[in-house]
Design a protein around this motif. Structure first.
Motif, PDB file in Angstrom:
ATOM      1  N   LEU A  34     -27.759  -5.889  60.167  1.00  0.00           N
ATOM      2  CA  LEU A  34     -27.198  -6.549  58.989  1.00  0.00           C
ATOM      3  C   LEU A  34     -28.264  -6.711  57.901  1.00  0.00           C
ATOM      4  CD1 LEU A  34     -24.555  -7.791  57.973  1.00  0.00           C
ATOM      5  CD2 LEU A  34     -25.312  -9.985  58.896  1.00  0.00           C
ATOM      6  N   TRP A  37     -28.666  -3.534  56.053  1.00  0.00           N
ATOM      7  CA  TRP A  37     -27.545  -3.337  55.115  1.00  0.00           C
ATOM      8  C   TRP A  37     -27.737  -4.165  53.848  1.00  0.00           C
ATOM      9  CZ3 TRP A  37     -22.907  -0.807  54.322  1.00  0.00           C
ATOM     10  CH2 TRP A  37     -22.030  -1.400  53.420  1.00  0.00           C
ATOM     11  N   THR A  38     -28.003  -5.436  54.029  1.00  0.00           N
ATOM     12  CA  THR A  38     -28.046  -6.337  52.875  1.00  0.00           C
ATOM     13  C   THR A  38     -29.257  -6.077  51.982  1.00  0.00           C
ATOM     14  OG1 THR A  38     -29.156  -8.021  54.221  1.00  0.00           O
ATOM     15  CG2 THR A  38     -26.760  -8.147  54.066  1.00  0.00           C
ATOM     16  N   PHE A  66     -17.721  -2.241  60.843  1.00  0.00           N
ATOM     17  CA  PHE A  66     -18.353  -2.906  59.703  1.00  0.00           C
ATOM     18  C   PHE A  66     -18.617  -1.917  58.572  1.00  0.00           C
ATOM     19  CE2 PHE A  66     -22.257  -3.965  57.423  1.00  0.00           C
ATOM     20  CZ  PHE A  66     -21.976  -5.233  56.949  1.00  0.00           C
ATOM     21  N   THR A  70     -16.496  -2.521  55.124  1.00  0.00           N
ATOM     22  CA  THR A  70     -17.235  -3.342  54.168  1.00  0.00           C
ATOM     23  C   THR A  70     -17.566  -2.543  52.912  1.00  0.00           C
ATOM     24  OG1 THR A  70     -18.235  -4.518  56.030  1.00  0.00           O
ATOM     25  CG2 THR A  70     -19.233  -4.835  53.861  1.00  0.00           C
ATOM     26  N   ASP A  72     -19.378  -1.244  49.514  1.00  0.00           N
ATOM     27  CA  ASP A  72     -20.766  -1.231  49.079  1.00  0.00           C
ATOM     28  C   ASP A  72     -21.025  -2.414  48.148  1.00  0.00           C
ATOM     29  OD1 ASP A  72     -21.198   1.065  50.472  1.00  0.00           O
ATOM     30  OD2 ASP A  72     -20.941   2.387  48.750  1.00  0.00           O
ATOM     31  N   THR A  81     -19.626  -8.099  45.186  1.00  0.00           N
ATOM     32  CA  THR A  81     -19.168  -8.270  46.556  1.00  0.00           C
ATOM     33  C   THR A  81     -20.030  -9.315  47.259  1.00  0.00           C
ATOM     34  OG1 THR A  81     -18.484  -5.961  46.639  1.00  0.00           O
ATOM     35  CG2 THR A  81     -18.758  -7.100  48.741  1.00  0.00           C
ATOM     36  N   THR A  83     -22.285 -11.125  49.899  1.00  0.00           N
ATOM     37  CA  THR A  83     -23.161 -10.574  50.928  1.00  0.00           C
ATOM     38  C   THR A  83     -22.620 -10.924  52.309  1.00  0.00           C
ATOM     39  OG1 THR A  83     -25.087 -10.796  49.486  1.00  0.00           O
ATOM     40  CG2 THR A  83     -25.504 -10.553  51.845  1.00  0.00           C
ATOM     41  N   PRO A  84     -22.350  -9.939  53.171  1.00  0.00           N
ATOM     42  CA  PRO A  84     -21.813 -10.251  54.501  1.00  0.00           C
ATOM     43  C   PRO A  84     -22.847 -10.975  55.355  1.00  0.00           C
ATOM     44  CG  PRO A  84     -22.352  -7.920  54.346  1.00  0.00           C
ATOM     45  CD  PRO A  84     -22.521  -8.486  52.963  1.00  0.00           C
ATOM     46  N   ILE A  89     -15.461  -7.800  62.062  1.00  0.00           N
ATOM     47  CA  ILE A  89     -14.324  -7.353  61.265  1.00  0.00           C
ATOM     48  C   ILE A  89     -13.067  -7.748  62.028  1.00  0.00           C
ATOM     49  CG2 ILE A  89     -13.116  -5.377  60.242  1.00  0.00           C
ATOM     50  CD1 ILE A  89     -15.808  -5.972  58.936  1.00  0.00           C
ATOM     51  N   HIS A  93      -7.596  -6.103  60.578  1.00  0.00           N
ATOM     52  CA  HIS A  93      -8.030  -5.352  59.393  1.00  0.00           C
ATOM     53  C   HIS A  93      -7.540  -3.898  59.537  1.00  0.00           C
ATOM     54  CE1 HIS A  93     -10.685  -3.276  56.563  1.00  0.00           C
ATOM     55  NE2 HIS A  93     -10.973  -4.463  56.027  1.00  0.00           N
TER      56      HIS A  93
END
Length: 371
Positions: A34, A37-38, A66, A70, A72, A81, A83-84, A89, A93
């Protein structure tokens, strides 16, 4: 679906990792992905390593959901968006539903396949399984979205398949993420390992094991403490033990051990014949893995001077203490463990008579028992 038709990435009687929503005990690995990603440092290839059955495949499928569900991160502004903060998930979904049904076009799972000539499951992932990804990338690239590949497991690739995958890692398709699952990463090509970022998953604590077994939706049979002890912190291993009668098999091995140095031949023949029945290949493999574990526990008892605190079978501590009274005897068991493992692997590979292989192994153990 019959057990014979099960895919090689699923435990008989348990849910497929694709359908397992809860992952317990791997928060560090999840947080590392994660964070990548972030922070905009998402690597194109990830190597998920750790002991068998600790949740590597479950994590791979969580990551896949994910990535495909999720959006971009936006450049900023009032519609940025959020931040996750989790890989979770929801099951309802659309992406989760498509993955569950096998209808997600942006996801490809690579596993061992059936040989069209023999109609039997191959023992390796072959080059055609990897080359099929070229068509997947070409077809799925049209919408410009992310694409995800899960290789379960990368240890099973033959040389040609590994080289084909290496080429993809060297020239990764745009917006594609490859997730390689490996129980023994040292066996992979160094060039494959060097082109992946590694996520290491650890074994579960007893409390985490209990929670994971409870969340598995499998009616677990047997003492949870014994399952945790024999599976060495692997929930997948604990499920296999429970579903395949592993605790009973281990208890029978300990009973035979207790009879040594004189081997209870009638009891040994009964165990060998049960493991050699047609269709019992998985139980035969389990039996030899439990023999390996028993010998390792004998070696550790001799080395430390004390049997394991948790008994995995009745009277195990008494048998281990009697048969491994000294560090010297512990070394004898350690050496025998390697020999037995090598002989069993060779015997299974060349299709020796299973019953004879089991009996020979038990006799070898009895010969090394102190008198």
């Amino acid at each position: 679906m019959s057990d014979d038709a099960l895919p090689p990435d699923q435990i008989s009687g348990a849910a497929h990792p694709r359908d397992t929503q809860v992952l317990i005990g791997q928060t560090e690995a999840e947080a590392a992905f994660l964070d990548a990603w972030t922070t905009g440092k998402l690597h194109h290839a990830w190597l998920l390593t750790g002991p068998r059955g600790v949740g590597k495949a479950t994590l791979a499928w969580r990551i896949a959901r994910f990535l495909l569900a999720t959006p971009d991160a936006d450049a900023g502004g009032m519609f940025a968006t959020p931040t996750p903060t989790t890989l979770e998930i929801p099951a309802d979904h659309p992406v989760s539903r498509r993955i569950a049904s096998g209808g997600e076009g942006a996801l490809k799972s690579v596993i061992r396949t059936v040989n069209p000539d023999t109609k039997r499951m191959r023992k390796q992932i072959v080059v055609d399984d990897i080359r099929a990804l070229n068509g997947f990338f070409q077809l799925s690239a049209a919408d410009g979205g992310r694409r995800v590949v899960i290789v379960d497991n990368a240890d099973e690739m033959n040389v040609n398949a590994a080289n084909a995958l290496l080429k993809m890692l060297e020239e990764p398709p745009e917006r594609a993420t490859l997730l390689l699952i490996s129980h023994q990463p040292s066996g992979l090509l160094p060039t494959i390992r060097s082109r992946c970022r590694t996520l290491r998953l650890g074994t579960l604590s007893p409390d985490q094991m209990a929670a994971a077994l409870s969340a598995s939706d499998v009616a677990v049979e047997g003492d949870p403490a014994a399952l945790a002890e024999l599976s060495v912190g692997s929930v997948g291993g604990a499920l296999r033990l429970s579903l395949m009668g592993g605790l009973q098999i281990y208890a029978e091995l300990v009973a035979l051990l207790s009879s040594m140095p004189r081997l209870d031949r009638a009891r040994a023949i009964k165990l060998a014949e049960a493991a050699a029945q047609r269709g019992a290949e998985e139980k035969l493999t389990l039996l030899f893995s439990l023999i390996d574990l028993m010998l390792a526990r004998l070696a550790r008892t001799g080395a430390t001077g004390a049997a394991p605190e948790t008994e995995a079978a009745p009277n195990e501590a008494q048998a281990l203490t009697r048969l491994a009274p000294t560090p010297q005897q512990g070394r004898v068991w350690a050496n025998l463990a390697q020999e037995v493992s090598d002989r069993a692997q060779h015997g299974l590979a060349v299709n020796l008579d299973p019953a004879a292989l089991v009996l020979d192994t038990l006799h070898r153990i009895a010969e090394h028992a102190p008198r």
